[in-house]
Design a protein around this motif. Structure first.
Motif, PDB file in Angstrom:
ATOM      1  N   LEU A  68       0.919  -0.990  -0.024  1.00  0.00           N
ATOM      2  CA  LEU A  68      -0.045   0.175   0.143  1.00  0.00           C
ATOM      3  C   LEU A  68       0.602   1.240  -0.029  1.00  0.00           C
ATOM      4  O   LEU A  68       0.614   2.338  -0.846  1.00  0.00           O
ATOM      5  N   LEU A  69       1.942   1.119   0.956  1.00  0.00           N
ATOM      6  CA  LEU A  69       2.934   2.493   0.893  1.00  0.00           C
ATOM      7  C   LEU A  69       3.624   2.608  -0.608  1.00  0.00           C
ATOM      8  O   LEU A  69       3.509   3.798  -0.954  1.00  0.00           O
ATOM      9  N   GLU A  71       2.231   1.668  -3.618  1.00  0.00           N
ATOM     10  CA  GLU A  71       1.353   2.155  -4.449  1.00  0.00           C
ATOM     11  C   GLU A  71       0.939   3.622  -4.244  1.00  0.00           C
ATOM     12  O   GLU A  71       0.808   4.325  -5.180  1.00  0.00           O
ATOM     13  N   TYR A  72       0.986   4.073  -3.034  1.00  0.00           N
ATOM     14  CA  TYR A  72       0.763   5.475  -2.831  1.00  0.00           C
ATOM     15  C   TYR A  72       1.834   6.453  -3.113  1.00  0.00           C
ATOM     16  O   TYR A  72       1.769   7.461  -3.825  1.00  0.00           O
ATOM     17  N   SER A  75       1.708   7.096  -6.743  1.00  0.00           N
ATOM     18  CA  SER A  75       0.148   7.527  -7.029  1.00  0.00           C
ATOM     19  C   SER A  75       0.286   8.846  -7.422  1.00  0.00           C
ATOM     20  O   SER A  75       1.128   9.825  -7.404  1.00  0.00           O
ATOM     21  N   ASP A  77      -1.926  11.329  -6.535  1.00  0.00           N
ATOM     22  CA  ASP A  77      -2.060  12.003  -5.232  1.00  0.00           C
ATOM     23  C   ASP A  77      -0.578  12.441  -4.826  1.00  0.00           C
ATOM     24  O   ASP A  77      -0.413  13.661  -4.500  1.00  0.00           O
ATOM     25  N   MET A  78       0.367  11.356  -4.631  1.00  0.00           N
ATOM     26  CA  MET A  78       1.679  11.875  -4.063  1.00  0.00           C
ATOM     27  C   MET A  78       2.320  12.862  -5.214  1.00  0.00           C
ATOM     28  O   MET A  78       3.048  13.611  -4.792  1.00  0.00           O
ATOM     29  N   GLY A 154       4.554   9.590   2.798  1.00  0.00           N
ATOM     30  CA  GLY A 154       4.079   8.253   2.931  1.00  0.00           C
ATOM     31  C   GLY A 154       3.835   7.887   4.193  1.00  0.00           C
ATOM     32  O   GLY A 154       2.859   7.133   4.491  1.00  0.00           O
ATOM     33  N   HIS A 157       0.517   9.446   5.239  1.00  0.00           N
ATOM     34  CA  HIS A 157      -0.648   8.836   4.652  1.00  0.00           C
ATOM     35  C   HIS A 157      -1.007   7.642   5.192  1.00  0.00           C
ATOM     36  O   HIS A 157      -2.246   7.199   5.618  1.00  0.00           O
ATOM     37  N   MET A 158       0.167   6.602   5.536  1.00  0.00           N
ATOM     38  CA  MET A 158      -0.245   5.243   6.194  1.00  0.00           C
ATOM     39  C   MET A 158      -0.987   5.484   7.656  1.00  0.00           C
ATOM     40  O   MET A 158      -1.639   4.947   7.770  1.00  0.00           O
ATOM     41  N   MET A 161      -4.622   6.814   7.199  1.00  0.00           N
ATOM     42  CA  MET A 161      -5.273   5.642   6.507  1.00  0.00           C
ATOM     43  C   MET A 161      -5.721   4.619   7.549  1.00  0.00           C
ATOM     44  O   MET A 161      -6.753   4.129   7.741  1.00  0.00           O
TER      45      MET A 161
END
Length: 360
Positions: A68-69, A71-72, A75, A77-78, A154, A157-158, A161
């Protein structure tokens, strides 16, 4: 020379291509600096509570968190956050050689994201459980700044989330605990009011006591009836012993009837009705207490789980400030291009010879 080119155009084209790419890779291509970082995603080691609330929460594994990290970090958004903080468009459009730069500073987000993916690489090592970042920039400082920004955003965001679900569950359980607390207070108040109204601390205990009294009286009655039968075998009905026993038996029967009437009578506040209503109120109070205790346990467990969901990026290798450029890989790229070009030229030459043989 012209005759050779006319006879072997494929070899001429191959030589020109090699010369052009040699000029590009060895002279024209601008240096790109690579900042690397190696990180691992960890959670706080907090002891889990003894009660079970796993049905309320479900946590992701470390590997899935790392994916998940990753992919973010790759992304859109990043990309938008990085562009806002470091102005990626200006850096990649104003620096670098023409084939390697961002052609349009006002390129749509889809084109910018495609270019971003060519300059940022995030790989997951499944065996070691670490994440490796490689960020290319046309200056060492920019590459390091972008790498540091990716790690910070990152991690934030984690955490956001992971905390969102836990906080929603905490708020839900807090509302449930408050509601169950009011319910528990109400059931206890109803039970106390009932006890005060009827002047009995526990009608159930009173019923049990009366049942014991009745059982004791019935035992005494059976003993006296046996004695009366024994006296009747050798004494007259008017004897003093027989009259006394009869009187005692009558008194006992009257007392037993009174006690039984207290336990269960047709109308009024009989003890059996009082006991039944008291048991109902007591059961409601006990159920409310157990439900309230379970909700408190779940709330405390959810708060602990919320803390455990915090993610921390532990840096195994901090973002590197490169001292020399490692991209493009000039000799490697040129060598691969020369080998492929010569191979294609050789294939073309063979095909050319086959065609010439068929013509002859």
């Amino acid at each position: 020379m012209l005759r050779w080119i006319a006879r072997q155009p494929h070899w001429a084209f191959a030589c020109l291509s090699i010369l052009a790419m040699s000029f590009y890779w060895l002279v024209w291509a601008e240096d790109r600096y690579v900042s690397e970082a190696v990180v691992v995603l960890e959670s706080p080691q907090i002891a889990a509570p003894t009660f079970d609330f796993s049905s309320l929460l479900s946590g992701a594994s470390v590997d899935s968190d790392m994916l998940l990290l990753r992919e973010y970090l790759l992304s859109v958004d990043m990309l938008k956050k990085a562009d806002e903080r470091l102005d990626l468009r200006s850096h990649y459009s104003e620096n670098g050689d023409f084939p390697a730069r961002l052609w349009d500073a006002e390129a749509p987000i889809e084109d910018l994201h495609e270019y971003y993916l060519s300059r940022v690489e995030v790989t997951l090592d499944d065996y070691a459980g670490v994440l490796k970042l490689e960020v290319q920039g046309f200056s060492p400082e920019f590459a390091q700044q972008l790498t540091s920004l990716l790690l910070a955003e990152g991690e934030a965001h984690m955490n956001a989330m992971g905390q969102r679900l836990a906080q929603d569950q905490v708020r839900f359980l807090e509302l449930q605990v408050e509601r169950l607390s009011d319910r528990l207070d109400q059931t206890r108040t109803d039970l106390l009011d009932y006890q005060n109204e009827h002047g009995l601390v526990s009608p159930t205990s009173t019923v049990d006591s009366l049942n014991q009294v009745v059982a004791s009286l019935e035992g005494e009655l059976a003993r006296l009836e046996a004695r009366r039968s024994a006296l009747a075998s050798f004494s007259s009905q008017r004897s003093s012993d027989m009259v006394r026993v009869e009187s005692e038996i009558t008194a006992l029967r009257r007392q037993i009837d009174q006690e039984r009437e207290r336990l269960a009578k047709a109308t009024g506040d009989s003890l059996n009705r009082l006991s039944s209503e008291y048991q109902r109120l007591e059961l409601r109070a006990r159920f409310a207490q157990e439900t309230y205790a379970s909700a408190l346990g779940a709330l405390e467990g959810t708060r602990i789980e919320a803390a455990r969901k915090l993610k921390q990026i532990s840096i195994l290798q901090s973002p590197l400030l490169p001292e020399y450029a490692t991209r493009p890989e000039r000799l490697y790229n040129l060598t691969i291009f020369v080998i492929v070009t010569l191979f294609l030229a050789f294939i073309a030459s063979m095909l050319w010879l086959i065609v010439q043989d068929h013509r002859d």
